[in-house]
Scaffold this motif. Structure first.
Motif, short mmCIF file in Angstrom:
data_model
loop_
_atom_site.label_atom_id
_atom_site.label_comp_id
_atom_site.label_asym_id
_atom_site.label_seq_id
_atom_site.Cartn_x
_atom_site.Cartn_y
_atom_site.Cartn_z
N UNK A 129 28.28 34.31 31.56
CA UNK A 129 28.99 35.11 32.57
C UNK A 129 28.54 36.56 32.48
N UNK A 130 27.95 37.04 33.57
CA UNK A 130 27.53 38.45 33.67
C UNK A 130 28.58 39.16 34.52
N UNK A 131 29.47 39.90 33.85
CA UNK A 131 30.56 40.58 34.56
C UNK A 131 30.07 41.93 35.08
N UNK A 132 30.28 42.17 36.37
CA UNK A 132 29.82 43.39 37.01
C UNK A 132 30.91 44.48 36.96
N UNK A 133 30.45 45.69 37.07
CA UNK A 133 31.38 46.81 37.02
C UNK A 133 32.26 46.84 38.28
N UNK A 134 33.52 47.15 38.08
CA UNK A 134 34.46 47.30 39.19
C UNK A 134 35.10 48.68 39.11
N UNK A 135 35.96 48.95 40.04
CA UNK A 135 36.63 50.25 40.05
C UNK A 135 37.55 50.41 38.84
N UNK A 153 51.96 36.79 39.57
CA UNK A 153 52.33 37.10 40.95
C UNK A 153 51.86 38.48 41.39
N UNK A 154 51.79 39.43 40.45
CA UNK A 154 51.42 40.80 40.78
C UNK A 154 49.91 41.02 40.78
N UNK A 155 49.13 40.02 40.42
CA UNK A 155 47.68 40.16 40.36
C UNK A 155 47.08 40.22 41.76
N UNK A 156 46.06 41.06 41.89
CA UNK A 156 45.31 41.13 43.15
C UNK A 156 43.83 40.92 42.84
N UNK A 157 43.04 40.77 43.87
CA UNK A 157 41.61 40.54 43.68
C UNK A 157 40.94 41.69 42.95
N UNK A 158 41.43 42.91 43.18
CA UNK A 158 40.81 44.08 42.53
C UNK A 158 41.01 44.08 41.01
N UNK A 159 41.97 43.29 40.53
CA UNK A 159 42.21 43.21 39.09
C UNK A 159 41.22 42.26 38.40
N UNK A 160 40.50 41.47 39.15
CA UNK A 160 39.60 40.46 38.59
C UNK A 160 38.16 40.94 38.62
N UNK A 161 37.34 40.49 37.68
CA UNK A 161 35.94 40.94 37.65
C UNK A 161 35.05 40.13 38.60
N UNK A 162 34.10 40.81 39.18
CA UNK A 162 33.03 40.13 39.92
C UNK A 162 31.96 39.71 38.91
N UNK A 163 31.33 38.58 39.11
CA UNK A 163 30.40 38.10 38.08
C UNK A 163 29.33 37.18 38.65
#
Length: 305
Positions: free
Chosen positions: A60-66, A125-135
């Motif tokens: 898994x190559x996790x990319x940088x997010x905000x 329930x409070x998780x959003x897509x921005x909380x998850x890593x792109x990979x």
């Protein structure tokens, strides 16, 4: 032929006289070889799982997010140019020779997979897509190539971290191998008990027939003719225990692993009775060898003719 019939007759006569001791030999041999068979099945299952999991092991190559830490991603979230550069490395660059296939997982797809795995709850329930890593999920030709590919992407711009499941799997397989070793240790202790029981049974049998064997020696009977009935006695008792252990091994492989565990954990390919048939001859060979050694040594030591 007459000698063989005589030795077999003496053997079965002795077995009838020492039913309790023979039953003990059968029981201990059965238990000890069942542990051996179970350990062999467990190791076979571990080897199969190792191959299956490593064939499907992803990097898994996790990319940088905000939300990535500044120390790992000094330039902020991954840019389009950085993403294109990473894909080029995977398809035509330095890593392409190691890569069997890869897939891009967006933040939304990562969130969907996470919720599908963990299920809906108050914590998720409070998780959003921005909380998850792109990979990028990368499948390699050989699991041994993980360190090389990890080094290629570890310091690449736009990459927050690189992770694989090999370390976790190695820990799991180490535990399973440890359980196999425990089963083998228990089996070894039980085999020693079986050896002692066979030796004790043969010693008692030889003692009860000491006058008869003395007469046989006086009339010219060979030592092998005198000893073989005792050896046959130990072998027959051990073989019965070995056959029971074979049956138990088959039951474990066919019903516990092949059927019940396969239904409980369908994602894992479990072994079945085909592997048990491979193990069975070894169990019988162990039973015969142990019985012959114990019987022969005991008769040689205690039988005075």
């Amino acid at each position: 032929m007459n000698r063989l019939l005589y030795m077999l007759g003496e053997t079965f006569s002795s077995l009838r006289r020492n039913v309790a001791m023979v039953a003990s030999v059968i029981l201990v041999t059965f238990i000890s070889l069942t542990f051996v068979g179970s350990a062999a099945l467990m190791q076979t299952q571990v080897n199969q799982m190792t191959g299956d999991f490593y064939d499907r092991l992803e990097l898994s190559v996790f990319l940088c997010t905000e939300n990535s830490p500044q120390s790992a991603c000094p330039t902020g979230a991954v840019s389009s140019d950085q993403r294109d550069s990473l894909e080029h490395t995977l398809t035509d660059g330095a890593a392409s020779q190691y890569v069997a296939s890869y897939r891009h997982e967006t933040q939304q797809e990562a969130l969907d997979d996470f919720l599908e795995t963990r299920g809906e709850s108050s914590r998720t329930a409070s998780l959003t897509a921005s909380d998850m890593p792109e990979s990028y999920r990368v499948l390699l030709h050989e699991p041994e190539e993980f360190p090389v590919v990890t080094e290629l992407f570890g310091s690449a711009p736009g990459v927050e971290s690189v992770a694989d499941q090999q370390e976790v799997l190695d820990q799991i397989f180490s535990i399973l191998n440890g359980l196999t070793m425990v089963a083998l240790i228990i089996a070894g202790v039980m085999i020693v008990c079986a050896l002692l029981l066979v030796a004790t049974t043969i010693r008692l049998s030889a003692f009860s027939r000491r006058r008869e064997t003395g007469i046989m020696r006086l009339v010219g009977a060979s030592k092998s003719m005198i000893r073989m009935p005792f050896v046959f006695e130990g072998v027959i008792a051990a073989l019965i225990g070995g056959l029971l252990a074979c049956a138990a091994t088959w039951v474990v492989a066919e019903f516990v692993l092949g059927q019940w565990m396969s239904q409980q954990v369908p994602s894992i390919h479990f072994i079945d009775s085909a592997q048990a048939w491979i193990i069975m001859p070894g169990l019988l060979a162990i039973a015969v060898v142990l019985a012959v050694i114990a019987s022969w040594v005991t008769v040689r030591r205690y039988l005075r003719v």
